[in-house]
Write an enzyme that holds these catalytic residues in place. Structure first.
Site: not given
Length: 251
Positions: A155, A45
């Protein structure tokens, strides 16, 4: 016995520092139960952005280790995959549409740009790992900057790449947006959702990097091939062009 700590993107190391108390407690409990823990994996990380230095993170890590594991024979390892990969890729996308929002005077107050990528392709990590990247126009534009949202071309209502970012108000269909630091969790998590193709990958290197590659190729060639003709030795000695090395020396 090992203990693993972090795994997601770290943006403020100080916020994660209290977590170092957890492996300390685990190690103490393990010793009480008769185990001898010796390996601490602090995970990954670590940010790999160009403007963030690993030295700063290392300072906090070393401080935490000294505080919670003083004078203990423990090996500490990390998994800096994000740090290594993040800045290695830059993504370009194409504007495929726009929707202007105007005030009563007809002035553009904000814009919704649509681009030919998606959270289902290169940007899936944006909402899964909570990383951020702000786009920039590939070419300098003359328009003034306004508040913009950039959407993907599916969409889906969730297909928002970035919101409330300043971009020129004169971008048109076909213009390019550049996204830096796109090497971690992009292609590895991408899918061809609804038939959308994956981005093409082009390898780019600076002249200095390319020259260094040429030097290393020459040395590698010398070690692998051993003695060779006078003409080949002359080429290896005198040439400084990597393309010549590729064309004439690689086998």
């Amino acid at each position: 016995m090992t203990t693993r700590l972090l795994g997601r993107a770290v943006f403020r190391w100080s916020a994660s520092q209290p977590l170092h108390e957890v492996p300390m407690e685990v190690f103490d409990d393990a010793r009480t139960s008769g185990f001898q823990p010796y390996l601490l994996d602090i995970g990954g990380g670590f940010p790999g952005n160009n403007d963030q230095l690993m030295q700063d993170i290392a300072q906090h890590v070393n401080s935490a280790i000294s505080t919670f594991f003083p004078e203990q024979d423990i090996k500490v390892i990390a998994e800096p995959g994000r740090y290594v990969a993040t800045a290695s890729f830059t993504l370009t996308t194409t504007v495929t549409g726009r929707k202007d929002h105007k005030n009563e005077k007809g002035q553009i107050t904000s814009i919704k740009y649509i681009t030919d990528d998606s959270v289902f392709i290169s940007f899936k990590h944006f909402f899964m790992i909570y990383t951020l990247s702000h786009p920039r126009p590939l070419k300098a534009e003359n328009g003034s900057e306004v508040e913009c949202d950039v959407w993907g071309d599916s969409c889906a209502a969730m297909d928002v790449l970035v919101k409330c970012v300043a971009l020129p108000n004169d971008l048109r269909v076909g213009d390019r947006l550049v996204w830096f630091n796109m090497g971690a969790y992009t292609l590895s998590m991408a899918s061809e959702f609804c038939g959308f193709p994956l981005p093409h990958v082009y390898r780019v290197a600076s002249k200095d990097t390319w020259a260094d590659i040429g030097t290393r190729l020459k040395l590698l060639y010398q070690r692998q091939r051993g003695p060779r003709s006078r003409e080949e030795r002359k080429l290896i000695t005198e040439t400084s062009h990597t393309d010549q090395i590729f064309a004439k020396l690689t086998v």
